[in-house]
Design a protein around this motif. Structure first.
Motif, mmCIF file in Angstrom:
data_model
loop_
_atom_site.group_PDB
_atom_site.id
_atom_site.type_symbol
_atom_site.label_atom_id
_atom_site.label_comp_id
_atom_site.label_asym_id
_atom_site.label_seq_id
_atom_site.Cartn_x
_atom_site.Cartn_y
_atom_site.Cartn_z
ATOM 1 N N VAL A 1 0.836 -1.203 0.000
ATOM 2 C CA VAL A 1 0.000 0.000 0.000
ATOM 3 C C VAL A 1 0.870 1.252 0.000
ATOM 4 O O VAL A 1 0.592 2.220 -0.723
ATOM 5 N N ALA A 2 1.935 1.233 0.800
ATOM 6 C CA ALA A 2 2.849 2.378 0.852
ATOM 7 C C ALA A 2 3.524 2.604 -0.502
ATOM 8 O O ALA A 2 3.651 3.750 -0.959
ATOM 9 N N LYS A 3 3.935 1.509 -1.160
ATOM 10 C CA LYS A 3 4.584 1.638 -2.470
ATOM 11 C C LYS A 3 3.609 2.165 -3.515
ATOM 12 O O LYS A 3 3.968 3.015 -4.348
ATOM 13 N N ILE A 4 2.370 1.664 -3.498
ATOM 14 C CA ILE A 4 1.354 2.167 -4.431
ATOM 15 C C ILE A 4 1.122 3.656 -4.197
ATOM 16 O O ILE A 4 1.016 4.447 -5.156
ATOM 17 N N SER A 5 1.061 4.058 -2.939
ATOM 18 C CA SER A 5 0.832 5.467 -2.599
ATOM 19 C C SER A 5 1.967 6.345 -3.115
ATOM 20 O O SER A 5 1.728 7.424 -3.679
ATOM 21 N N VAL A 6 3.200 5.888 -2.945
ATOM 22 C CA VAL A 6 4.364 6.657 -3.414
ATOM 23 C C VAL A 6 4.326 6.789 -4.941
ATOM 24 O O VAL A 6 4.587 7.872 -5.491
ATOM 25 N N VAL A 7 3.999 5.697 -5.628
ATOM 26 C CA VAL A 7 3.923 5.737 -7.097
ATOM 27 C C VAL A 7 2.851 6.718 -7.552
ATOM 28 O O VAL A 7 3.053 7.502 -8.490
#
Length: 315
Positions: A144-150
């Motif tokens: 979820v954190a990686k998706i948010s950063v992207v």
């Protein structure tokens, strides 16, 4: 003021936001629904953030994305409405050139962010319905954190060239922007040079972001509907589809007005300017105002937490 507006200049220190062209006399009356929507949007999104933070059962991917949506809506409201209301109430029309470009970046960047967040929420719904047993292992906190950063980086990188290109243009026609905020095309149309690069890049962003995001959303919901229709009973199908109801309403509230506004700006030359300016501002206000209402009404966990909050205070 007339000398300032007609004298040639290539690097204006300030722009003048005209407001709603032709409806200047009605600005005070128009400010009433704008102010009401602004207050509802601020309160609604703050309440959503507060409830999700306080309720451990809501610490899940869908609600993390919902918090991102709430923050995005708050930024969209706060970078447009305060200046709009100052125009309506105090006739404060001047905006610094750099501040105008900064506002341009934030408005378009967070508009792209909202589209990306809705796409991320669709992915969450797809995994939850099509692969329910693997939902917790696929959408971990790190994912979820990686998706948010992207999503955030995509919005920033795609929109950043717009104000950078606008800064390079020579402005020698007028410094009056026929709008309530520094919208990209409204600003670059004041330049006294060829703006095809700016126009084409703005169109490219619209097609790349909205086109790809809508395509992804459509594919996700086709797969979701296929999974729902395979369920054995009507009650199970309705219950499962109900988990997507709030997300679908948010998608419609965001894309339909935005698509109509974009089309009127690009090809709707016969649309009155005051209507376009008014409608564009409503498009920026409606999703932030409706999203907390939609998710609050249609999400039982948020309803229960809100009810407990007020019941506890009442006792």
């Amino acid at each position: 003021m007339s000398d300032l507006n007609t004298t040639g200049f290539t690097s204006p220190s300030t722009f003048i936001l005209q407001g709603i062209p032709g409806l200047e006399a009605a600005h005070v009356w128009i400010s009433i629904p704008f102010c009401a929507m602004y207050i509802i949007a601020i309160l609604g999104n703050v309440i959503i953030l507060f409830i999700v933070k306080r309720e451990p059962s809501l610490h899940a991917p869908m609600y993390y994305f919902l918090c991102m949506l709430a923050v995005t809506d708050l930024v969209l409201c706060m970078c447009t409405l305060p200046k709009t209301l100052s125009i309506f109430w105090f006739n404060s029309r001047e905006v610094d050139f750099s501040a105008c470009l900064t506002q341009m970046f934030f408005i378009h960047c967070f508009f792209v962010l909202e589209s990306g967040i809705l796409m991320a929420m669709a992915f969450d719904r797809y995994v939850a319905i099509c692969n329910p047993l693997r939902h917790s292992t696929i959408l971990t906190n790190s994912v979820v954190a990686k998706i948010s950063v992207v999503v955030v980086l995509r919005g920033c990188m795609i929109v950043l060239p717009c104000p950078l290109l606008a800064r390079q243009l020579p402005y020698c026609r007028t410094n009056i922007i026929p709008h309530l905020f520094c919208e990209h095309m409204a600003v670059v149309k004041l330049a006294c040079t060829d703006i095809r690069i700016n126009s084409y890049y703005g169109l490219f962003v619209a097609i790349l972001v909205i086109g790809l995001d809508v395509f992804f959303l459509a594919v996700s919901y086709i797969q979701i509907l296929r999974a729902i229709f395979r369920l054995p009973t009507k009650d199970a199908r309705l219950k499962t589809f109900g988990t997507c109801g709030s997300h679908l309403c948010a998608i419609l509230a965001f894309y339909i007005p935005g698509l109509f506004s974009g089309l009127t700006y690009r090809i709707g030359h016969k649309v009155a300017l005051h209507f376009h300016v008014l409608f564009t501002n409503v498009c920026l206000l409606v999703p932030p105002m409706l999203n907390p209402i939609i998710f609050g009404v249609r999400t039982k966990q948020i309803q229960d937490r809100l009810l407990r909050l007020f019941t506890h205070k009442g006792t």
